[in-house]
Motif scaffolding. Structure first.
Motif, mmCIF file in Angstrom:
data_model
loop_
_atom_site.group_PDB
_atom_site.id
_atom_site.type_symbol
_atom_site.label_atom_id
_atom_site.label_comp_id
_atom_site.label_asym_id
_atom_site.label_seq_id
_atom_site.Cartn_x
_atom_site.Cartn_y
_atom_site.Cartn_z
ATOM 1 N N ILE A 135 0.860 -1.299 0.063
ATOM 2 C CA ILE A 135 -0.118 0.151 -0.040
ATOM 3 C C ILE A 135 0.939 1.353 0.146
ATOM 4 O O ILE A 135 2.044 1.115 0.568
ATOM 5 N N VAL A 136 0.360 2.139 -0.811
ATOM 6 C CA VAL A 136 1.293 3.368 -0.862
ATOM 7 C C VAL A 136 0.689 4.773 -0.502
ATOM 8 O O VAL A 136 -0.660 4.793 -0.619
ATOM 9 N N ASP A 137 1.136 5.747 0.041
ATOM 10 C CA ASP A 137 0.473 6.847 0.440
ATOM 11 C C ASP A 137 0.229 7.649 -0.775
ATOM 12 O O ASP A 137 1.016 7.943 -1.718
ATOM 13 N N ILE A 138 -0.962 8.374 -0.866
ATOM 14 C CA ILE A 138 -1.069 9.292 -2.051
ATOM 15 C C ILE A 138 -1.462 10.474 -1.037
ATOM 16 O O ILE A 138 -2.306 10.493 -0.260
ATOM 17 N N VAL A 139 -1.003 11.481 -1.666
ATOM 18 C CA VAL A 139 -1.254 13.186 -1.071
ATOM 19 C C VAL A 139 -2.106 14.034 -1.746
ATOM 20 O O VAL A 139 -1.299 14.662 -2.554
ATOM 21 N N PRO A 140 -3.202 13.932 -1.857
ATOM 22 C CA PRO A 140 -3.999 14.729 -2.738
ATOM 23 C C PRO A 140 -4.526 16.078 -2.464
ATOM 24 O O PRO A 140 -4.759 16.860 -3.375
ATOM 25 N N ASN A 141 -4.221 16.384 -1.112
ATOM 26 C CA ASN A 141 -4.844 17.853 -1.030
ATOM 27 C C ASN A 141 -3.769 18.955 -1.253
ATOM 28 O O ASN A 141 -4.279 19.930 -1.751
ATOM 29 N N HIS A 142 -2.721 18.608 -1.422
ATOM 30 C CA HIS A 142 -1.611 19.513 -1.689
ATOM 31 C C HIS A 142 -0.434 18.890 -2.439
ATOM 32 O O HIS A 142 -0.016 17.652 -2.170
ATOM 33 N N SER A 143 0.507 19.786 -3.270
ATOM 34 C CA SER A 143 1.737 19.377 -3.483
ATOM 35 C C SER A 143 2.837 20.114 -2.997
ATOM 36 O O SER A 143 2.262 20.923 -1.931
ATOM 37 N N SER A 144 3.902 19.942 -3.546
ATOM 38 C CA SER A 144 5.210 20.724 -2.947
ATOM 39 C C SER A 144 5.129 22.228 -3.683
ATOM 40 O O SER A 144 4.368 21.982 -4.809
ATOM 41 N N ASP A 145 5.660 23.039 -3.279
ATOM 42 C CA ASP A 145 5.742 24.176 -3.843
ATOM 43 C C ASP A 145 6.993 24.224 -4.840
ATOM 44 O O ASP A 145 6.785 25.137 -5.801
ATOM 45 N N ARG A 146 7.652 23.061 -5.035
ATOM 46 C CA ARG A 146 8.456 22.863 -5.972
ATOM 47 C C ARG A 146 7.780 22.175 -7.515
ATOM 48 O O ARG A 146 8.421 21.844 -8.251
ATOM 49 N N HIS A 147 6.364 21.462 -7.036
ATOM 50 C CA HIS A 147 5.960 20.849 -8.142
ATOM 51 C C HIS A 147 6.080 21.885 -9.449
ATOM 52 O O HIS A 147 5.770 23.146 -9.336
ATOM 53 N N GLU A 148 6.154 21.057 -10.724
ATOM 54 C CA GLU A 148 6.018 21.862 -11.920
ATOM 55 C C GLU A 148 5.035 22.618 -12.160
ATOM 56 O O GLU A 148 4.971 23.674 -12.678
ATOM 57 N N TRP A 149 3.880 22.352 -11.523
ATOM 58 C CA TRP A 149 2.382 22.887 -11.731
ATOM 59 C C TRP A 149 2.471 24.230 -10.810
ATOM 60 O O TRP A 149 2.121 25.365 -11.562
ATOM 61 N N PHE A 150 2.878 24.289 -9.848
ATOM 62 C CA PHE A 150 3.090 25.298 -8.661
ATOM 63 C C PHE A 150 3.986 26.474 -9.277
ATOM 64 O O PHE A 150 3.975 27.692 -9.217
ATOM 65 N N GLN A 151 5.114 25.997 -9.864
ATOM 66 C CA GLN A 151 6.297 26.798 -10.496
ATOM 67 C C GLN A 151 5.508 27.647 -11.747
ATOM 68 O O GLN A 151 5.866 28.743 -11.934
ATOM 69 N N GLU A 152 4.966 26.813 -12.343
ATOM 70 C CA GLU A 152 4.031 27.153 -13.503
ATOM 71 C C GLU A 152 3.091 28.411 -13.086
ATOM 72 O O GLU A 152 3.161 29.443 -13.724
ATOM 73 N N ALA A 153 2.458 27.940 -12.178
ATOM 74 C CA ALA A 153 1.469 29.151 -11.637
ATOM 75 C C ALA A 153 2.017 30.464 -11.033
ATOM 76 O O ALA A 153 1.654 31.409 -11.474
ATOM 77 N N LEU A 154 3.120 30.305 -10.527
ATOM 78 C CA LEU A 154 3.926 31.366 -10.022
ATOM 79 C C LEU A 154 4.580 32.293 -11.164
ATOM 80 O O LEU A 154 4.664 33.422 -11.235
ATOM 81 N N ALA A 155 4.766 31.530 -12.449
ATOM 82 C CA ALA A 155 5.225 32.261 -13.346
ATOM 83 C C ALA A 155 4.154 32.938 -14.391
ATOM 84 O O ALA A 155 4.257 33.405 -15.262
ATOM 85 N N SER A 156 3.040 32.582 -13.927
ATOM 86 C CA SER A 156 1.601 32.816 -15.057
ATOM 87 C C SER A 156 1.228 33.950 -14.325
ATOM 88 O O SER A 156 1.034 34.229 -13.073
ATOM 89 N N PRO A 157 0.187 34.771 -15.054
ATOM 90 C CA PRO A 157 -0.490 35.800 -14.768
ATOM 91 C C PRO A 157 -1.729 35.445 -13.822
ATOM 92 O O PRO A 157 -2.257 34.356 -13.724
#
Length: 578
Positions: free
Chosen positions: A112-134
């Protein structure tokens, strides 16, 4: 140890090949960074786990639950995930993971593995894209961004606190260098919350679940399962308004909290269940949902995740009446919902139960806190810390009670979730960890208030000597106290009466005795004694009191402490066979 003659032999392979293997499984939680280090860098890794599969098989568990092993900056012990479909390079590779999974399966152990769906890391590529987007971009819509209040937008959208202390909102700097929007983080600021109203988020997690299921993962533990869906429509309620309602007659049991336990979160798990059922056998899941007991069943329903953690015994005093009431209610709830019960005393978020039960003032100290604190899981990890781990712990009493409670738990219908090191009787590590070595964000954001969870995450002692007691060839990432030598695997292996041998004996016998998910309470001679029977005539008797009592008739199969002269000692559990 042989199976009692009155019982038919049941092979592990037959039992674990059933699609309902999870209903009465014994599941062993591994915190990867603190289990076994194969390359002497002080951090446990995947190859280290693989090297210890023979130990896990000998222990007699049915499944391993692996806490996060994904790429992470470790802002929250790996629960800040950079990439959900890879292995942290400090822990190994996907090939290492596949080798570990194969070794576990060869040993008859599910994964069994852990899934962490509420939040990502702030280093996740999606969040980095969000910071660079308007502002108002598609990239930002995957997370929860809001404008600030006040004429300059410098006031958070709400005055809510994060679970780890401090505000639950963090302001960003826009790509043009000006102060910008705020993003929500229920936990650390390095853990931005996903926007689960976004279809792209939902589809990406389905992709993740398929990725690991296709690699042979048998099930998933869902972190903070009750927090995914949020209602952040304006105006947002204040912290005072939330607190006022949490203490009302109904609290938030109506699903109206802005981010805890909303009814529409179950739409997500209905979709996940359809995916799980595409596999043969269906993949299993268990929710970490710190919710009101009357709302737990929906997470555990057959149409949802199938199981949900029951933390009620974890929060109970070492008291016969409390245990009986909790056990009876949870078994009734499970029967009504079609789920199976889950039982747990320790995990990576709470003080080890061998320490909790050794507190000088009481056996367990009733937890307190607002409903919001309970729903966030913080009461479960903090209620015995009081600004720092208390030093007035009777370790001998705590271990004796922990052994008795664990043996009782292993006799119950349902799944037993064990945390690495409890089979050694490990105590919580307290002041031996200097402030400079601590890692938990709860400690840094609440200094003097919350000592954090590092004390239950100290690497395991495998040997009685060595720089890290056999954890690895070098030092360990959290310091181990000198007394770990007495709790090591080496010091207990083959020693009659040791905690390790007690777990081994009980787990192997349990795998043969479990059948129907039924329990019948039997009368006892003392209010401090719980006595019940399971199918096949298997009986469990626990003396929660301070004086010995007469032991019922039956052959002793296993006992948490020595039994003499037909008397069941204080703080002791025995299993009896007819």
């Amino acid at each position: 140890m042989s199976t009692p003659a009155s019982l038919p032999e049941r092979s592990d392979s037959d039992r674990m090949s059933s699609p309902t293997w999870w209903r009465q499984a014994s599941v062993y939680q591994i915190y990867p960074r603190s289990f076994a280090d194969s390359n002497a860098d002080g951090i446990g890794n995947i190859k280290g786990i693989t090297s210890r599969v023979p130990y896990l098989k000998e222990l007699g568990i049915d499944a391993v639950w692996l806490s996060p092993f994904y790429p992470s900056a470790l802002a929250d012990g790996g629960y800040d995930v950079d990439n959900y479909r890879d292995v942290d390079s400090k822990l190994g590779t996907l090939a290492d993971f596949d080798e570990m999974a194969a070794a576990l399966h060869e040993a008859g152990i599910k994964l069994i593995v852990d899934i962490v769906p509420n939040h990502s890391s702030d280093r996740h590529e999606w969040f980095q894209e969000a910071l660079a987007s308007p502002k108002n971009s598609a990239a930002r819509d995957r997370y929860i961004f809001r404008d600030g209040l006040g004429p300059h937008g410098d006031v958070p959208p709400a005055d809510w606190d994060s679970v780890f202390g401090g505000p639950a909102w963090e302001r960003i700097v826009e790509p043009d260098g000006t102060p910008g929007q705020w993003y929500m983080h229920i936990f650390a600021k390095e853990q931005p919350d996903f926007n689960w109203d976004n279809p792209e988020v939902r589809e990406d997690f389905l992709k993740t679940l398929r990725f690991w299921s296709d690699r042979g993962v048998d099930g998933f533990r869902i972190d903070v399962a009750h927090a995914l869906v949020k209602d952040l429509s304006a105006p947002l309620p204040s912290k005072a308004q939330l607190e006022a309602k949490s203490h009302g007659a109904d609290g938030f049991v109506d699903g109206t909290h802005p981010f805890w336990d909303r009814d529409d979160v179950h739409e997500i798990y209905t979709e996940w269940r359809k995916l799980f059922n595409e596999y043969n056998p269906p993949r299993t899941a268990v929710a970490e949902a710190w919710v009101h007991t009357d709302r737990r069943a929906r997470y555990a329903s057959p149409e949802g995740l199938g199981q949900a953690f029951n933390f009620d015994l974890l929060q109970a005093n070492f008291d016969a009446n409390e245990f009986k009431e909790i056990i009876s209610k949870n078994l009734a709830d499970a029967q009504a919902s079609g789920a199976s019960s889950t039982w747990v005393f320790s995990n990576h978020d709470v003080v080890r139960h061998a320490t909790r039960y050794g507190l000088a003032e009481s056996a367990g100290s009733e937890p307190s806190g607002s409903e919001t604190e309970i729903m966030s899981g913080q009461v479960g990890k903090r209620w015995l810390l009081d600004g720092g781990l208390r030093e007035d712990v009777n370790a001998e009493l705590g271990l004796r009670r922990a052994r008795a409670a664990s043996l009782l738990m292993l006799a119950l219908p349902g799944s037993a979730y064990l945390y690495q090191g409890e089979e050694l009787g490990l105590q919580e590590v307290g002041s031996e960890i200097p402030d400079s070595a601590r890692q938990d964000p709860a400690f840094f954001r609440n200094k003097g208030v919350d000592v954090g969870r590092d004390g239950c995450r100290v690497p395991l002692p495998w040997t009685s000597t060595g720089s890290s007691f056999g954890f690895g060839d070098g030092c360990s990432h959290l310091p181990q106290p000198h007394w770990f030598a007495d709790y090591s695997v080496q010091s207990q292996d083959g020693v009659e009466g040791s905690t390790l041998e007690l777990y081994r004996k009980a787990l192997k016998l349990r795998s043969q005795l479990q059948s129907e998910e039924k329990l019948e309470w039997l009368p006892s001679s003392s209010p401090d004694v719980l006595h019940f029977t399971r199918p096949n005539g298997w009986q469990c008797v626990t003396n929660f009191g301070t004086a010995p009592v007469a032991l019922p008739e039956g052959d002793i199969a296993v006992s948490s402490a020595p039994v003499t002269n037909g008397q069941l000692p204080a703080n002791t559990t025995v299993w009896l066979m007819p």
